[in-house]
Structures are given as C-alpha cells and as structure tokens.
Design a protein around this motif. Structure first.
Motif, PDB file in Angstrom:
ATOM      1  N   ALA A   3     -14.658  -4.539  -3.726  1.00 53.84           N
ATOM      2  CA  ALA A   3     -14.102  -4.487  -5.261  1.00 53.84           C
ATOM      3  C   ALA A   3     -13.572  -5.959  -5.585  1.00 53.84           C
ATOM      4  CB  ALA A   3     -12.974  -3.634  -5.291  1.00 53.84           C
ATOM      5  N   THR A   4     -13.534  -6.533  -6.768  1.00 56.40           N
ATOM      6  CA  THR A   4     -13.147  -7.709  -6.699  1.00 56.40           C
ATOM      7  C   THR A   4     -11.752  -7.749  -7.995  1.00 56.40           C
ATOM      8  OG1 THR A   4     -15.150  -8.810  -6.693  1.00 56.40           O
ATOM      9  CG2 THR A   4     -13.541 -10.066  -7.718  1.00 56.40           C
ATOM     10  N   ARG A   5     -10.752  -8.539  -7.645  1.00 51.35           N
ATOM     11  CA  ARG A   5      -9.355  -8.679  -8.373  1.00 51.35           C
ATOM     12  C   ARG A   5      -9.294 -10.095  -8.632  1.00 51.35           C
ATOM     13  NH1 ARG A   5     -10.761  -4.149  -8.659  1.00 51.35           N
ATOM     14  NH2 ARG A   5      -9.836  -2.077  -8.296  1.00 51.35           N
ATOM     15  N   ASP A   6      -8.783 -10.388  -9.870  1.00 49.11           N
ATOM     16  CA  ASP A   6      -8.259 -11.868  -9.967  1.00 49.11           C
ATOM     17  C   ASP A   6      -7.292 -12.136  -9.167  1.00 49.11           C
ATOM     18  OD1 ASP A   6     -10.132 -12.638 -12.191  1.00 49.11           O
ATOM     19  OD2 ASP A   6      -9.218 -10.756 -13.238  1.00 49.11           O
ATOM     20  N   VAL A   7      -6.213 -11.317  -8.982  1.00 51.80           N
ATOM     21  CA  VAL A   7      -4.997 -11.383  -8.088  1.00 51.80           C
ATOM     22  C   VAL A   7      -4.903 -10.249  -7.246  1.00 51.80           C
ATOM     23  CG1 VAL A   7      -2.364 -11.971  -7.864  1.00 51.80           C
ATOM     24  CG2 VAL A   7      -3.894 -13.063  -9.720  1.00 51.80           C
ATOM     25  N   VAL A   8      -4.746 -10.599  -5.919  1.00 51.44           N
ATOM     26  CA  VAL A   8      -4.371  -9.524  -4.985  1.00 51.44           C
ATOM     27  C   VAL A   8      -2.737  -9.797  -4.368  1.00 51.44           C
ATOM     28  CG1 VAL A   8      -4.650  -8.395  -2.995  1.00 51.44           C
ATOM     29  CG2 VAL A   8      -6.752  -8.783  -4.584  1.00 51.44           C
ATOM     30  N   ILE A   9      -1.900  -9.124  -4.524  1.00 55.02           N
ATOM     31  CA  ILE A   9      -0.565  -9.164  -3.822  1.00 55.02           C
ATOM     32  C   ILE A   9      -0.300  -8.382  -2.765  1.00 55.02           C
ATOM     33  CG2 ILE A   9       1.793  -9.060  -4.544  1.00 55.02           C
ATOM     34  CD1 ILE A   9       1.201  -9.371  -7.519  1.00 55.02           C
ATOM     35  N   VAL A  10      -0.083  -8.776  -1.612  1.00 54.76           N
ATOM     36  CA  VAL A  10       0.049  -8.220  -0.228  1.00 54.76           C
ATOM     37  C   VAL A  10       1.546  -7.726  -0.150  1.00 54.76           C
ATOM     38  CG1 VAL A  10      -0.147  -8.118   2.212  1.00 54.76           C
ATOM     39  CG2 VAL A  10      -1.988  -9.217   0.806  1.00 54.76           C
ATOM     40  N   GLY A  11       2.040  -6.591  -0.424  1.00 58.65           N
ATOM     41  CA  GLY A  11       3.538  -6.257  -0.508  1.00 58.65           C
ATOM     42  C   GLY A  11       3.986  -5.583  -1.616  1.00 58.65           C
ATOM     43  N   GLY A  12       4.217  -4.459  -1.959  1.00 62.25           N
ATOM     44  CA  GLY A  12       4.655  -3.827  -3.281  1.00 62.25           C
ATOM     45  C   GLY A  12       6.185  -3.696  -3.109  1.00 62.25           C
ATOM     46  N   GLY A  13       6.865  -4.466  -2.661  1.00 68.41           N
ATOM     47  CA  GLY A  13       8.392  -4.222  -2.670  1.00 68.41           C
ATOM     48  C   GLY A  13       8.931  -5.005  -3.899  1.00 68.41           C
ATOM     49  N   VAL A  14      10.264  -5.341  -4.004  1.00 70.75           N
ATOM     50  CA  VAL A  14      10.649  -5.640  -5.431  1.00 70.75           C
ATOM     51  C   VAL A  14      10.186  -7.172  -5.557  1.00 70.75           C
ATOM     52  CG1 VAL A  14      12.716  -6.761  -4.428  1.00 70.75           C
ATOM     53  CG2 VAL A  14      12.762  -5.826  -6.650  1.00 70.75           C
ATOM     54  N   ILE A  15       9.869  -7.933  -4.681  1.00 72.83           N
ATOM     55  CA  ILE A  15       9.207  -9.482  -4.937  1.00 72.83           C
ATOM     56  C   ILE A  15       7.909  -9.033  -5.337  1.00 72.83           C
ATOM     57  CG2 ILE A  15       8.493 -11.534  -3.732  1.00 72.83           C
ATOM     58  CD1 ILE A  15      11.401 -11.383  -4.285  1.00 72.83           C
TER      59      ILE A  15
END
Length: 392
Positions: A3-15
């Motif tokens: 799949a492709t995403r414009d932004v991938v964020i590693v970590g779903g804590g509060v930050i």
C-alpha cells in the motif's frame, strides 16, 4: 501486501496521534496518513503510564511556549477534538507546580523566574514565611524559598488525551494499524517504505518517528544513530491518615516529587544519571520507595511518616542522553524522515505544540506557529546541548 501512504507515523501514542490530527486538520494538507501502533490497547505505552503533568515553569523559552500552547489547546479541546458534538473530558486539574529551593538554588530560581515572567508565565516567588503560611503541613526549616505556578499548570488524564487525539484523527480520515513496524526500505536519501510484521509494505512519502522509548531502534532502520534511550521511572501511590489540603505538585530539592491524586498521593524520583541504565521491563523497585523516597517525603511533610503504599507501576521515558530535550524535524540527509523524539518525560504536555509544529513542517516545509529550530537534529551532530534547568 503493498500500500502507499503520503505520511506514515511510527508510534500511536500521544505524540504520534497529535501529529496525525494536526496534519489531517490542516486545510493545506490533502494526503493520506497511517499511524502504526503495535500496542492498540495502549496499556504498555509511555502515555498511559504518565503522570499527566502540564507546567510552564521551564528555563528554556521554547519549552515554555509549547506548554503555553497546551493551555490554549486545553481551553478549546471539545471544539477541536470532539466527535459528533460529544464533549471531551481529560480530567484536567489546575493546581500548579511548586519548586522548593535551598540557599544554593536561589540564584537559579530568580534567573528562571525572570525568563518565565518575560514570557507571561503567571508564577510567584515565595520566601520561607510564604511557604509556611501557604502550606502549614510542610517542613520548611531547611528551605530558602520556592517558585509556585499560580495558573496554567496542573495535571490531566494522559490516556484520555491520547484517546481524544486518536478518535478525532480517525473521524477525519486517519488510518490506524495495530501492527508492529520492523524495518524500512530506502531509496537513496529517502525512506521509501515501512515494513510491518505481517509482511505488509507501506510505501511512504514522509515517515515520522514517534516511537517513544523505541525511537533509537526506528532511527537505526534509516541508518541514523539517535541518542534516545528507554529509561525506567516509577510512580508510587500512597494514602495518608492526615488530610493534606491545597497541595500542588511539589518538587523537593532532592528531586523527590509528589502530588495529590484523588484521596491519595503519587510520588516519584528520577535516579542519579550514573545509575540510570537502559531498561525495557516494567518491574517495580519497592526498595527505591522504602529506602530513598519515603524518608524524604516524611522529612518534607511530617504527616507522611504514617502512610500506606497502595499501588506502584513503572513506565519509560524516551530519554535524550544529550540534553533531555525534544528532537524535532527532518534529518539533514534522510530528508523525508522526521523526528518527534527524546522528550524525557515532557512529551504529553508538549504534544499539542509538537503535533502542530511537525504538521507545519511536512505541509509547508517550515515552522510557522512556533520557532523550534533549536530542537533540530543538527545539534546532535555538533553536541550543542540545550540546557534546561527545570528538569523533572
């Protein structure tokens, strides 16, 4: 699977969740966002085990300004994070931080106060008589003064804030994947994909490292050495037979700190830097409370001689070994890889400002709301530390 995403964020804590929210809520950003979080229950993350403190009494202007924005954000949190007109309650309790000082600390106390007041922080300097009058349950015999936040400080429910960011983000189109990131693929000086434990390959235009205590491991996947380490911290919950009224969050000169939590109290203390190893387990050291923290509590508050330890838990700081301050923004070489790391215990209270700042960097290529360039990765290359003199 790909799949492709414009932004991938590693970590779903509060930050990570704050970055996702601010990105998606920015009208100039029209891309897709996926947040990778290996612990969907959030039971073991740093956010859920945080004390939830929010303060403005820092010595670094940028830290003060980030916390000031948090106060602004909390004042309109239901409008910003409410879903289907449901009010958002993060149980914010405004009570203030009280930094106690011995004679040797007074010059620093006055210096910090000048910086804080120049930026509009509502803070008061107290002498020993002020302390004795305001907090009659406290032993002030060995103190020379203190600094008390008069407004704009307190504590909130960290888990609730994280969930509010997460739920709002999902409602406006952010995707969350309950998987574990295990590596990157690179193409020249860019991270081209994030690899997941189920074999999924997520192509990415931008990748954000919001992995908390695991930030150094994530950075290594991009060939980057990041001086952020998992350091264990304990919270001890106890009850007291004597009623203690009007208690703020108190920071003793020894480093022991405590605050009320309902009818009980929380207490903790960071260890000496020379005895603070990297650590990933959650085992609690009860001896640290019995041998070190309790005697100091009982000295400062005589009523704390008769207390009952009710509960204790461990969490992890994402500890920046250079200067215990945040590392924010893109890498100078791996240009689509962004850092939101190293908060050393201040991530929760700085999350709204960091979320907005990283969203602006990705969307516009620059900070707009806050000038946080001092926290860039570049200082790690020169060793130019930002010395914060009110670390807790």
């Amino acid at each position: 699977m790909e799949a492709t995403r414009d932004v991938v964020i590693v970590g779903g804590g509060v930050i990570g969740s704050a970055i996702a929210y601010f990105l998606k809520a920015t009208s100039a950003f029209a891309g897709s966002i996926t947040v990778i979080e290996k612990d969907p229950s959030y039971e073991f993350g740093s956010t859920a085990r945080s004390w939830g403190g929010v303060r403005q009494q820092f010595s670094t202007p940028e830290n003060i300004q980030m916390s000031q924005y948090t106060q602004e954000f909390l004042g309109q949190i239901s409008r910003l994070l409410g879903v289907d007109d449901t009010p958002v309650d993060v149980s914010y309790h405004e009570q203030g931080y009280l930094f106690l000082a011995e004679d040797r600390h007074i010059p620093r106390l006055f210096s910090n106060n000048a910086i804080q007041r120049s930026l509009g922080v509502n803070v008061g300097l107290l002498d020993v008589d002020d302390l004795a009058r305001g907090f009659p349950w406290m032993n002030v015999a060995d103190l020379a003064g203190g600094s008390l936040g008069l407004s704009g400080e307190g504590w909130l429910d960290a888990y609730s804030l994280n969930q509010a960011f997460r739920k709002k983000s999902i409602s406006i189109g952010v995707s969350y994947l309950g998987r574990e990131a295990v590596g990157f693929e690179s193409d020249g000086n860019r991270v081209s994909a994030v690899l997941l434990d189920d074999g999924t390959r997520l192509g990415a235009g931008h990748v954000v490292n919001a992995a908390g205590p695991a930030a150094a491991m994530v950075a290594r996947w991009a060939g980057i050495d990041l001086p952020v380490r998992p350091r264990k911290r304990f919270a001890y919950s106890f009850s007291c037979r004597t009623e203690i009224t009007g208690c703020p969050l108190v920071i003793d000169p020894s480093g022991v700190h405590f605050r009320p939590e309902g009818r009980q109290f929380l207490a903790g203390c960071s260890p000496d830097p020379n005895n603070d190893p990297d650590c990933k387990d959650f085992e609690v050291d009860y001896g640290w409370f019995e041998d070190h923290i309790w005697p100091i509590l009982a000295h400062r508050v005589p009523a704390f001689e008769a207390i009952k330890l009710e509960n204790a838990w461990a969490g992890h700081y994402a500890y920046n070994t250079l200067d215990q301050n945040a590392i924010l923004g893109p890498h100078p070489v791996v240009t689509n890889f962004y850092f939101a790391n190293g908060f050393s215990g201040h991530g929760l209270q700085q999350s709204p400002a960091v979320g907005r700042a990283i969203a602006e960097l990705i969307t516009f290529g620059e900070f707009r709301s806050f000038d946080l360039k001092r926290f860039s990765f570049a200082r790690l290359m020169t060793g130019e530390a930002i010395l914060e003199h009110n670390i807790v």
